[in-house]
Design an enzyme around this catalytic site. Structure first.
Site, PDB file in Angstrom:
ATOM      1  N   GLY A  73      23.484  11.893  -2.818  1.00 10.45           N
ATOM      2  CA  GLY A  73      22.460  11.588  -1.536  1.00 10.45           C
ATOM      3  C   GLY A  73      21.242  10.775  -1.512  1.00 10.45           C
ATOM      4  N   GLY A  74      20.417  11.177  -2.991  1.00  2.73           N
ATOM      5  CA  GLY A  74      19.297  10.543  -3.152  1.00  2.73           C
ATOM      6  C   GLY A  74      18.086  10.714  -2.301  1.00  2.73           C
ATOM      7  N   VAL A  75      17.125  10.019  -2.235  1.00  8.18           N
ATOM      8  CA  VAL A  75      15.958  10.334  -1.302  1.00  8.18           C
ATOM      9  C   VAL A  75      16.340  10.301  -0.136  1.00  8.18           C
TER      10      VAL A  75
ATOM     11  N   GLY B  60       3.318   3.693   1.301  1.00 10.53           N
ATOM     12  CA  GLY B  60       4.157   2.971   0.696  1.00 10.53           C
ATOM     13  C   GLY B  60       5.004   3.557  -0.613  1.00 10.53           C
ATOM     14  N   ARG B  61       6.003   2.894  -1.266  1.00  5.74           N
ATOM     15  CA  ARG B  61       6.760   3.483  -2.172  1.00  5.74           C
ATOM     16  C   ARG B  61       6.675   2.155  -3.281  1.00  5.74           C
TER      17      ARG B  61
ATOM     18  N   ASP C 237      16.154   0.430  -3.621  1.00  3.31           N
ATOM     19  CA  ASP C 237      14.735   0.259  -3.660  1.00  3.31           C
ATOM     20  C   ASP C 237      14.390  -0.293  -4.850  1.00  3.31           C
TER      21      ASP C 237
ATOM     22  N   HIS D  75      28.126  -0.255  32.622  1.00  6.65           N
ATOM     23  CA  HIS D  75      27.099   0.153  33.443  1.00  6.65           C
ATOM     24  C   HIS D  75      27.332   1.386  33.498  1.00  6.65           C
TER      25      HIS D  75
ATOM     26  N   ALA E 112       1.113   8.366   2.687  1.00  7.22           N
ATOM     27  CA  ALA E 112       2.117   7.468   3.044  1.00  7.22           C
ATOM     28  C   ALA E 112       1.704   6.112   3.254  1.00  7.22           C
TER      29      ALA E 112
ATOM     30  N   LYS F 269      14.942  12.559  10.362  1.00  4.80           N
ATOM     31  CA  LYS F 269      15.483  12.452  11.669  1.00  4.80           C
ATOM     32  C   LYS F 269      16.031  13.543  12.365  1.00  4.80           C
TER      33      LYS F 269
HETATM   34  P1  FAD Z   1      17.388   6.597  -3.709  1.00  7.59           P
HETATM   35  O1  FAD Z   1      17.779   7.048  -2.376  1.00  7.59           O
HETATM   36  O2  FAD Z   1      15.861   6.740  -3.866  1.00  7.59           O
HETATM   37  O3  FAD Z   1      18.262   7.218  -4.849  1.00  7.59           O
HETATM   38  C1  FAD Z   1      18.036   7.185  -6.155  1.00  7.59           C
HETATM   39  C2  FAD Z   1      18.406   8.267  -6.950  1.00  7.59           C
HETATM   40  O4  FAD Z   1      18.365   8.131  -8.482  1.00  7.59           O
HETATM   41  C3  FAD Z   1      17.836   9.702  -6.818  1.00  7.59           C
HETATM   42  O5  FAD Z   1      18.624  10.644  -6.387  1.00  7.59           O
HETATM   43  C4  FAD Z   1      17.037   9.992  -8.002  1.00  7.59           C
HETATM   44  O6  FAD Z   1      17.056  11.384  -8.467  1.00  7.59           O
HETATM   45  C5  FAD Z   1      17.994   9.299  -8.982  1.00  7.59           C
HETATM   46  N1  FAD Z   1      17.545   8.955 -10.220  1.00  7.59           N
HETATM   47  C6  FAD Z   1      16.387   8.615 -10.780  1.00  7.59           C
HETATM   48  N2  FAD Z   1      16.118   8.203 -11.939  1.00  7.59           N
HETATM   49  C7  FAD Z   1      17.183   8.596 -12.379  1.00  7.59           C
HETATM   50  C8  FAD Z   1      18.033   8.544 -13.824  1.00  7.59           C
HETATM   51  N3  FAD Z   1      17.229   7.953 -14.829  1.00  7.59           N
HETATM   52  N4  FAD Z   1      19.096   8.924 -14.155  1.00  7.59           N
HETATM   53  C9  FAD Z   1      19.858   9.295 -13.025  1.00  7.59           C
HETATM   54  N5  FAD Z   1      19.567   9.278 -11.638  1.00  7.59           N
HETATM   55  C10 FAD Z   1      18.491   8.940 -11.584  1.00  7.59           C
HETATM   56  N6  FAD Z   1      15.616   4.332   5.175  1.00  7.59           N
HETATM   57  C11 FAD Z   1      16.512   4.007   6.393  1.00  7.59           C
HETATM   58  O7  FAD Z   1      17.177   3.295   6.068  1.00  7.59           O
HETATM   59  N7  FAD Z   1      16.460   4.820   7.440  1.00  7.59           N
HETATM   60  C12 FAD Z   1      15.638   5.749   7.460  1.00  7.59           C
HETATM   61  O8  FAD Z   1      15.776   6.422   8.661  1.00  7.59           O
HETATM   62  C13 FAD Z   1      14.776   6.061   6.332  1.00  7.59           C
HETATM   63  N8  FAD Z   1      14.017   7.093   6.279  1.00  7.59           N
HETATM   64  C14 FAD Z   1      13.321   7.521   5.336  1.00  7.59           C
HETATM   65  C15 FAD Z   1      12.295   8.662   5.503  1.00  7.59           C
HETATM   66  C16 FAD Z   1      11.551   8.946   4.363  1.00  7.59           C
HETATM   67  C17 FAD Z   1      10.479  10.128   4.517  1.00  7.59           C
HETATM   68  C18 FAD Z   1      11.703   8.226   3.236  1.00  7.59           C
HETATM   69  C19 FAD Z   1      10.639   8.674   1.978  1.00  7.59           C
HETATM   70  C20 FAD Z   1      12.380   7.114   3.040  1.00  7.59           C
HETATM   71  C21 FAD Z   1      13.342   6.646   3.982  1.00  7.59           C
HETATM   72  N9  FAD Z   1      14.045   5.795   4.119  1.00  7.59           N
HETATM   73  C22 FAD Z   1      14.910   5.373   5.206  1.00  7.59           C
HETATM   74  C23 FAD Z   1      14.259   4.899   2.910  1.00  7.59           C
HETATM   75  C24 FAD Z   1      15.452   5.333   2.204  1.00  7.59           C
HETATM   76  O9  FAD Z   1      15.458   6.710   1.665  1.00  7.59           O
HETATM   77  C25 FAD Z   1      15.582   4.339   0.905  1.00  7.59           C
HETATM   78  O10 FAD Z   1      15.768   3.056   1.235  1.00  7.59           O
HETATM   79  C26 FAD Z   1      16.841   4.924   0.117  1.00  7.59           C
HETATM   80  O11 FAD Z   1      16.987   6.118  -0.156  1.00  7.59           O
HETATM   81  C27 FAD Z   1      17.023   3.815  -1.352  1.00  7.59           C
HETATM   82  O12 FAD Z   1      18.386   4.287  -1.798  1.00  7.59           O
HETATM   83  P2  FAD Z   1      18.416   4.037  -3.260  1.00  7.59           P
HETATM   84  O13 FAD Z   1      19.936   4.158  -3.452  1.00  7.59           O
HETATM   85  O14 FAD Z   1      18.007   2.754  -3.744  1.00  7.59           O
HETATM   86  O15 FAD Z   1      17.859   5.180  -4.005  1.00  7.59           O
HETATM   87  P1  NAD Z   2       4.857   1.574   4.848  1.00  4.25           P
HETATM   88  O1  NAD Z   2       4.695   0.225   4.190  1.00  4.25           O
HETATM   89  O2  NAD Z   2       5.915   1.611   6.056  1.00  4.25           O
HETATM   90  O3  NAD Z   2       3.556   1.892   5.542  1.00  4.25           O
HETATM   91  C1  NAD Z   2       2.297   2.171   4.659  1.00  4.25           C
HETATM   92  C2  NAD Z   2       1.181   1.973   5.583  1.00  4.25           C
HETATM   93  O4  NAD Z   2      -0.018   2.355   4.698  1.00  4.25           O
HETATM   94  C3  NAD Z   2       0.955   0.516   6.208  1.00  4.25           C
HETATM   95  O5  NAD Z   2       0.629   0.433   7.493  1.00  4.25           O
HETATM   96  C4  NAD Z   2      -0.169  -0.026   5.305  1.00  4.25           C
HETATM   97  O6  NAD Z   2      -1.198  -0.872   5.776  1.00  4.25           O
HETATM   98  C5  NAD Z   2      -0.920   1.562   4.966  1.00  4.25           C
HETATM   99  N1  NAD Z   2      -1.968   1.551   3.803  1.00  4.25           N
HETATM  100  C6  NAD Z   2      -1.912   0.938   2.530  1.00  4.25           C
HETATM  101  N2  NAD Z   2      -2.742   1.377   1.771  1.00  4.25           N
HETATM  102  C7  NAD Z   2      -3.734   2.074   2.655  1.00  4.25           C
HETATM  103  C8  NAD Z   2      -4.973   2.943   2.464  1.00  4.25           C
HETATM  104  N3  NAD Z   2      -5.319   3.017   1.297  1.00  4.25           N
HETATM  105  N4  NAD Z   2      -5.593   3.556   3.328  1.00  4.25           N
HETATM  106  C9  NAD Z   2      -4.751   3.437   4.856  1.00  4.25           C
HETATM  107  N5  NAD Z   2      -3.837   3.094   4.997  1.00  4.25           N
HETATM  108  C10 NAD Z   2      -3.238   2.193   3.842  1.00  4.25           C
HETATM  109  O7  NAD Z   2       5.247   2.712   3.730  1.00  4.25           O
HETATM  110  P2  NAD Z   2       5.662   4.344   4.096  1.00  4.25           P
HETATM  111  O8  NAD Z   2       5.098   4.471   5.292  1.00  4.25           O
HETATM  112  O9  NAD Z   2       5.061   4.957   2.869  1.00  4.25           O
HETATM  113  O10 NAD Z   2       6.949   4.283   3.745  1.00  4.25           O
HETATM  114  C11 NAD Z   2       7.798   3.891   2.759  1.00  4.25           C
HETATM  115  C12 NAD Z   2       8.998   2.861   3.052  1.00  4.25           C
HETATM  116  O11 NAD Z   2      10.079   3.693   3.074  1.00  4.25           O
HETATM  117  C13 NAD Z   2       9.043   1.830   3.854  1.00  4.25           C
HETATM  118  O12 NAD Z   2       8.554   0.639   3.655  1.00  4.25           O
HETATM  119  C14 NAD Z   2      10.598   2.018   4.469  1.00  4.25           C
HETATM  120  O13 NAD Z   2      10.912   0.926   3.535  1.00  4.25           O
HETATM  121  C15 NAD Z   2      10.893   3.208   4.164  1.00  4.25           C
HETATM  122  N6  NAD Z   2      11.051   4.076   5.228  1.00  4.25           N
HETATM  123  C16 NAD Z   2      12.021   3.658   6.295  1.00  4.25           C
HETATM  124  C17 NAD Z   2      12.132   4.556   7.399  1.00  4.25           C
HETATM  125  C18 NAD Z   2      12.890   4.086   8.336  1.00  4.25           C
HETATM  126  O14 NAD Z   2      13.733   3.248   8.176  1.00  4.25           O
HETATM  127  N7  NAD Z   2      13.184   4.560   9.610  1.00  4.25           N
HETATM  128  C19 NAD Z   2      11.584   5.681   7.547  1.00  4.25           C
HETATM  129  C20 NAD Z   2      10.691   6.303   6.342  1.00  4.25           C
HETATM  130  C21 NAD Z   2      10.533   5.444   5.265  1.00  4.25           C
END
Ligand code: FAD
Ligand code: NAD
Length: 471
Positions: free
Chosen positions: A42-44, A274-275, A315, A447, A272, A54
């Site tokens: 499932g991951g993040v 960035g990541r 990511d 429609h 929030a 959502k």
């Molecule tokens: P991840 O989902 O980060 O999974 C990585 C996995 O690796 C984790 O389970 C971790 O525990 C595991 N791991 C780490 N290190 C190790 C290790 N050494 N050994 C074994 N396992 C390990 N994206 C969208 O497209 N739509 C959205 O609506 C959306 N909403 C989001 C909302 C939030 C709050 C956040 C934080 C992110 C959101 N994202 C969204 C971004 C999305 O979650 C990520 O782009 C996506 O999860 C990336 O997938 P991934 O497979 O690269 O890694």
């Molecule tokens: P983001 O890059 O979307 O937004 C970060 C915001 O923080 C930007 O607007 C930036 O200008 C601002 N910022 C940076 N430093 C700052 C500071 N010191 N003070 C005030 N503002 C500052 O990053 P996020 O919201 O943390 O999300 C991380 C990533 O996760 C996204 O880029 C996206 O890839 C993913 N995500 C996707 C979804 C989706 O697809 N619906 C939802 C959530 C997260």
């Protein structure tokens, strides 16, 4: 007692990239192991990201719709929030989906190893945590998919109670009276919307001059108009310079254009901004895998790293950090390992901000076209003229097409409005298939649906949109 196992493919990380890769590799007949610390893949995305956010965004949208229905003659009593039930429901959504992935993993005969792994060399992993700690795993190929984690700001370290990240926020331990959200990007806007809907007074502080710096301003303007009262305070071109937890409050200092608008303290602060890639403690130094100056793993079009036996996806290799991009890359990496001729070369990756209204785009944006000095034609269809939008009481949206002038090829599509995220894939398909504005205009759309706005935006290019009168 340390065990030794060997696989054709080992995937490290069970997010949408990792499980997508593992499933594809198994479907292609390879012997696969998938390693992740959680009970199921499932991951993040599923545990702490896309899915719980959502579910909660849907909940607050339903609440808002119930309130707005009064204007149409449908009155409900004041919605009551039962936080224990809400938390329970959100957790059940996550369990259902991750449990389903666990079943699919078993059905595909993938060995699921619960724990954390790191590279000992280019063909060996060592389990460093979990049930099989100490055991070695041999592989012909590995796919690295360990994802990303939240960036911390200096002076605003997460204590996970008062200064929190998105994962803490989605745990819903409390609904604070006041919440300061630092960063008005994807997470700031989505989680800000959730907490405002749950009753917190939410303030936003953003370093740039507007919401969602990556999106076209005309889309963002529609979001701003509908949500002008959702947030207590919005501060642009402003930063938090100091934060101290005192008496269950976070005392903060601001610097910048709107610094005076902020309060002295908030019950919680959500950071929030960035990541960043999760590359630490992976033993990458024992391999030839290279990272760039931001720490993202470098890969080629097949998603292969500088170490030929190791691929990387999702990511950990960079922007856009989106689940659907990760899954697509996972499939490409698995195909490449299976010996197929394949490459990662999308023309358009959809982006959707799941706020209300939703903001969605794909391909070339109008802002990018301007920055590149690229000549484009832009055509819009306002949802004020959409029958379906009117039946939903949601005329606050529009659909826009970015078109190559000579060929009339669709280069980009952007939509803001309710359910824009479910409409954007038609735009992705158009960009991928080099469709033209005529293709959209000549395709009969059902429609009354919001999808007609794509057809009518294309018709508007020729001054022939049925529901727009142009003299
Ligand atoms: P991840 O989902 O980060 O999974 C990585 C996995 O690796 C984790 O389970 C971790 O525990 C595991 N791991 C780490 N290190 C190790 C290790 N050494 N050994 C074994 N396992 C390990 N994206 C969208 O497209 N739509 C959205 O609506 C959306 N909403 C989001 C909302 C939030 C709050 C956040 C934080 C992110 C959101 N994202 C969204 C971004 C999305 O979650 C990520 O782009 C996506 O999860 C990336 O997938 P991934 O497979 O690269 O890694
Ligand atoms: P983001 O890059 O979307 O937004 C970060 C915001 O923080 C930007 O607007 C930036 O200008 C601002 N910022 C940076 N430093 C700052 C500071 N010191 N003070 C005030 N503002 C500052 O990053 P996020 O919201 O943390 O999300 C991380 C990533 O996760 C996204 O880029 C996206 O890839 C993913 N995500 C996707 C979804 C989706 O697809 N619906 C939802 C959530 C997260």
């Amino acid at each position: 007692m340390a065990k030794q196992q060997a696989y054709e493919v080992v995937v490290i990380g069970g997010g949408p990239g990792g499980y997508g890769a593992a499933f594809m590799a198994a479907d292609l007949g390879l012997e696969v192991a998938l390693i992740d610390p959680e009970a199921n893949p499932g991951g993040v995305c599923l545990y702490r990201g896309c899915i719980p956010s959502k579910a909660l965004l849907h909940l607050v949208k339903v609440k808002q719709e119930a309130l707005e229905a009064e204007a149409w003659g449908l009155q409900f009593s004041e919605p009551k929030l039962h936080m224990d039930k809400i938390r329970d429901w959100k957790n059940k959504v996550v369990e259902k989906l991750t449990g389903g992935l666990g079943t699919l993993t078993k059905k595909r005969k993938i060995t699921y190893i619960r724990g954390m792994a790191q590279f000992a060399d280019a063909h060996t992993l060592e389990m460093v945590a979990g049930e099989e700690e100490g055991s070695k795993i041999k592989f012909q190929h590995a796919i690295l998919a360990t994802g990303s984690e939240p960036v911390e700001l200096p002076g605003l370290s997460f204590d996970h109670h008062h200064i929190i990240n998105s994962a803490d926020a989605l745990n819903l331990e409390q609904v604070p009276e006041t919440l300061l959200v630092v960063g008005a990007g994807y997470i700031g806007l989505e989680i800000g919307t959730i907490y405002a809907g749950l009753g917190s007074k939410v303030s936003l502080v953003e370093m740039t001059d507007g919401f969602m710096p990556g999106a076209d301003r005309d889309l963002v303007d529609v979001f701003s108009k509908r949500n002008k009262d959702l947030f207590e305070t919005v501060m642009f071109e402003t930063k938090v310079t100091e934060a101290q937890v005192k008496k269950k409050q976070v005392r903060v200092k601001f610097e910048g254009k709107d610094a005076d608008k902020g309060n002295d303290s908030y019950e919680q602060v959500l950071v929030a901004v960035g990541r960043k890639p999760r590359t630490q403690n992976l033993g990458l130094e024992n391999t030839k895998v290279k990272v760039d100056d931001k720490g993202f793993v470098q890969v080629n079009a097949q998603r292969q790293t500088a170490e030929p036996s190791i691929y990387a996806i999702g990511d950990i290799i960079g922007e856009p950090m989106l689940a659907h991009k990760a899954t697509h890359e996972g499939k490409v990496a698995a195909e490449a390992i299976a010996g197929h001729k394949t490459a990662y070369e999308p023309q358009a990756i959809p982006a959707v901000v799941f706020t209300d209204p939703e903001i969605a785009w794909c391909g070339l944006t109008e802002t990018e076209a301007k920055a590149q000095d690229k000549k484009v034609k832009v055509t819009r269809f306002p949802w004020a003229a959409s029958g379906r939008a009117t039946t939903l009481g949601r005329n606050d949206g529009f659909t826009k097409l970015i078109i190559e002038p000579d060929t009339e090829r669709i280069l980009g599509v952007a939509i803001v409005g309710t359910n824009a995220g479910d409409l954007i894939p038609e735009g992705v398909l158009a960009v991928e298939m080099a469709a033209t504005a005529k293709d959209f205009a000549l395709t009969i759309h059902p429609h009354p649906t919001l999808s007609e706005t794509l057809m009518e935006a294309a018709e508007a290019l020729y001054g022939q949109s049925t529901h727009i009168f142009r003299k």
